[in-house]
Motif scaffolding. Sequence first.
Motif, PDB file in Angstrom:
ATOM      1  N   TYR A  68       0.832  -1.204   0.000  1.00  0.00           N
ATOM      2  CA  TYR A  68       0.000   0.000   0.000  1.00  0.00           C
ATOM      3  C   TYR A  68       0.866   1.253   0.000  1.00  0.00           C
ATOM      4  O   TYR A  68       1.784   1.385   0.809  1.00  0.00           O
ATOM      5  N   LYS A  69       0.581   2.186  -0.910  1.00  0.00           N
ATOM      6  CA  LYS A  69       1.233   3.487  -0.938  1.00  0.00           C
ATOM      7  C   LYS A  69       0.250   4.523  -1.484  1.00  0.00           C
ATOM      8  O   LYS A  69      -0.523   4.237  -2.410  1.00  0.00           O
ATOM      9  N   ASP A  70       0.330   5.714  -0.922  1.00  0.00           N
ATOM     10  CA  ASP A  70      -0.494   6.824  -1.393  1.00  0.00           C
ATOM     11  C   ASP A  70       0.418   7.801  -2.125  1.00  0.00           C
ATOM     12  O   ASP A  70       1.229   8.488  -1.511  1.00  0.00           O
ATOM     13  N   PHE A  71       0.287   7.846  -3.452  1.00  0.00           N
ATOM     14  CA  PHE A  71       1.090   8.740  -4.274  1.00  0.00           C
ATOM     15  C   PHE A  71       0.266   9.990  -4.594  1.00  0.00           C
ATOM     16  O   PHE A  71      -0.374  10.069  -5.644  1.00  0.00           O
ATOM     17  N   ASP A  72       0.258  10.934  -3.660  1.00  0.00           N
ATOM     18  CA  ASP A  72      -0.436  12.197  -3.855  1.00  0.00           C
ATOM     19  C   ASP A  72      -1.892  11.965  -4.267  1.00  0.00           C
ATOM     20  O   ASP A  72      -2.402  12.592  -5.188  1.00  0.00           O
ATOM     21  N   GLY A  73      -2.538  11.053  -3.573  1.00  0.00           N
ATOM     22  CA  GLY A  73      -3.938  10.759  -3.853  1.00  0.00           C
ATOM     23  C   GLY A  73      -4.172   9.563  -4.748  1.00  0.00           C
ATOM     24  O   GLY A  73      -5.278   9.012  -4.789  1.00  0.00           O
ATOM     25  N   ASN A  74      -3.146   9.131  -5.486  1.00  0.00           N
ATOM     26  CA  ASN A  74      -3.245   7.937  -6.321  1.00  0.00           C
ATOM     27  C   ASN A  74      -2.796   6.748  -5.480  1.00  0.00           C
ATOM     28  O   ASN A  74      -1.606   6.524  -5.288  1.00  0.00           O
ATOM     29  N   LYS A  75      -3.769   6.001  -4.977  1.00  0.00           N
ATOM     30  CA  LYS A  75      -3.464   4.941  -4.016  1.00  0.00           C
ATOM     31  C   LYS A  75      -3.257   3.601  -4.713  1.00  0.00           C
ATOM     32  O   LYS A  75      -4.063   3.192  -5.538  1.00  0.00           O
ATOM     33  N   PHE A  76      -2.153   2.965  -4.361  1.00  0.00           N
ATOM     34  CA  PHE A  76      -1.838   1.639  -4.900  1.00  0.00           C
ATOM     35  C   PHE A  76      -1.898   0.654  -3.745  1.00  0.00           C
ATOM     36  O   PHE A  76      -1.226   0.820  -2.727  1.00  0.00           O
ATOM     37  N   THR A  77      -2.722  -0.374  -3.868  1.00  0.00           N
ATOM     38  CA  THR A  77      -2.883  -1.354  -2.797  1.00  0.00           C
ATOM     39  C   THR A  77      -2.245  -2.677  -3.180  1.00  0.00           C
ATOM     40  O   THR A  77      -2.053  -2.979  -4.366  1.00  0.00           O
ATOM     41  N   ALA A 219       8.952  15.585  -1.222  1.00  0.00           N
ATOM     42  CA  ALA A 219       7.937  14.939  -0.396  1.00  0.00           C
ATOM     43  C   ALA A 219       7.405  13.647  -1.031  1.00  0.00           C
ATOM     44  O   ALA A 219       6.449  13.061  -0.539  1.00  0.00           O
ATOM     45  N   HIS A 220       8.023  13.203  -2.124  1.00  0.00           N
ATOM     46  CA  HIS A 220       7.610  11.944  -2.762  1.00  0.00           C
ATOM     47  C   HIS A 220       7.865  10.779  -1.797  1.00  0.00           C
ATOM     48  O   HIS A 220       8.937  10.694  -1.183  1.00  0.00           O
ATOM     49  N   PRO A 221       6.908   9.862  -1.635  1.00  0.00           N
ATOM     50  CA  PRO A 221       7.044   8.810  -0.611  1.00  0.00           C
ATOM     51  C   PRO A 221       8.077   7.732  -0.911  1.00  0.00           C
ATOM     52  O   PRO A 221       8.480   7.009   0.006  1.00  0.00           O
ATOM     53  N   THR A 222       8.490   7.598  -2.166  1.00  0.00           N
ATOM     54  CA  THR A 222       9.436   6.510  -2.489  1.00  0.00           C
ATOM     55  C   THR A 222      10.620   7.025  -3.303  1.00  0.00           C
ATOM     56  O   THR A 222      11.140   6.316  -4.160  1.00  0.00           O
ATOM     57  N   GLN A 223      11.044   8.234  -3.041  1.00  0.00           N
ATOM     58  CA  GLN A 223      12.134   8.839  -3.812  1.00  0.00           C
ATOM     59  C   GLN A 223      13.443   8.071  -3.631  1.00  0.00           C
ATOM     60  O   GLN A 223      13.836   7.732  -2.525  1.00  0.00           O
ATOM     61  N   LYS A 224      14.141   7.818  -4.743  1.00  0.00           N
ATOM     62  CA  LYS A 224      15.440   7.173  -4.704  1.00  0.00           C
ATOM     63  C   LYS A 224      16.553   8.228  -4.599  1.00  0.00           C
ATOM     64  O   LYS A 224      16.424   9.326  -5.142  1.00  0.00           O
ATOM     65  N   PRO A 225      17.646   7.900  -3.916  1.00  0.00           N
ATOM     66  CA  PRO A 225      18.757   8.854  -3.782  1.00  0.00           C
ATOM     67  C   PRO A 225      19.473   9.085  -5.108  1.00  0.00           C
ATOM     68  O   PRO A 225      19.623   8.165  -5.919  1.00  0.00           O
ATOM     69  N   GLU A 226      19.930  10.305  -5.336  1.00  0.00           N
ATOM     70  CA  GLU A 226      20.675  10.617  -6.550  1.00  0.00           C
ATOM     71  C   GLU A 226      21.944   9.770  -6.644  1.00  0.00           C
ATOM     72  O   GLU A 226      22.339   9.342  -7.731  1.00  0.00           O
ATOM     73  N   LYS A 227      22.587   9.528  -5.512  1.00  0.00           N
ATOM     74  CA  LYS A 227      23.816   8.734  -5.517  1.00  0.00           C
ATOM     75  C   LYS A 227      23.558   7.323  -6.046  1.00  0.00           C
ATOM     76  O   LYS A 227      24.362   6.769  -6.805  1.00  0.00           O
ATOM     77  N   LEU A 228      22.448   6.740  -5.651  1.00  0.00           N
ATOM     78  CA  LEU A 228      22.082   5.394  -6.101  1.00  0.00           C
ATOM     79  C   LEU A 228      21.922   5.362  -7.615  1.00  0.00           C
ATOM     80  O   LEU A 228      22.481   4.499  -8.306  1.00  0.00           O
TER      81      LEU A 228
END
Length: 316
Positions: A68-77, A219-228
């Motif tokens: 489950y994740k809420d992407f700015d109102g777009n919910k993925f279950t 504020a993105h819930p699953t942002q990846k690091p630039e270094k990665l």
Amino acid sequence: MKSERNKTIDFTASEGKQFLDKALILHSTATAKDVEDKTILGDSLKVMDNLPNNFVDLMIVDPYYNLYKDFDGNKFTEQKAKDYESYTENWIKKTLPLLKENASVYVCCDWKSSMIIGNVLSKYFVIQNRITWEREKGRGSKSNWKNSMEDIWFCTVSNDYTFNVDDVKIRKKVIAPYKEDGKPKDWKETKNGNYRDTCPSNFWNDISIPYWSMPENTAHPTQKPEKLIAKLILASSNKNDMVFDPFVGSGTTSVVAKKLGRHYLGIEQNETYVAWAEYRLSQAELDTTIQGYTDGVFWERNTLAEQKKYIKDNHN
């Protein structure tokens, strides 16, 4: 009110309209030149039908994980394993015509979705490796082990592919330096310590998750690091290559590609995230630094002071 040190990028699509307006909305078949260095606003599964064939050198994918994740109102279950497998197969098939014969593909996932994604990828690509990287923070659990690892599948279209190992070596401290004929063997002696540039493994424990005082943080819930992402881009592409991310989110893949002299294309359906991505791309024109990547090498976590000293001593 945010503190002055809080650099988190967090504004609405309407507040960032000047950046949102920079995005491309694709209504018909496009050429490679049409989409070069663009962020496309739209549903990736539909947009990809209008993209040119054989134009991507490197694809980096960070799809929905099966939770489950809420992407700015777009919910993925969370879905049943079979349904998530179908979802994975669907987006993979859409990407296949876009890739060059010597293209590389990296797909991010958590431990649970990794079992499904890896199996599907093996049907369409040559699997070269599975990278596991450590998230140094995460939610604890009283009834299970804390989940602090994620996977990245490294695949290629064929056995002809790019891998620039010298561009992704890690600088580590030498604890017990070995000398041969009185000279350092495979390490460097400096005023600020002894270092060795080592070949990277498929376990990465040098990644810092973006946090509030870092300019790259959103504020993105699953942002990846630039270094990665920088490691993937430097290893598996060359200058001016095309880097494609079909679920670009807040734009990390495109931003890092731009900083490293590659062309980029990202697709995202959320207007707020697209505005953030375009804002970050504008900032990348002013600042090309990547946290943890200094003077052409990757440094271990929490070595910022040492990096600054090294640069000062070697560039003055």
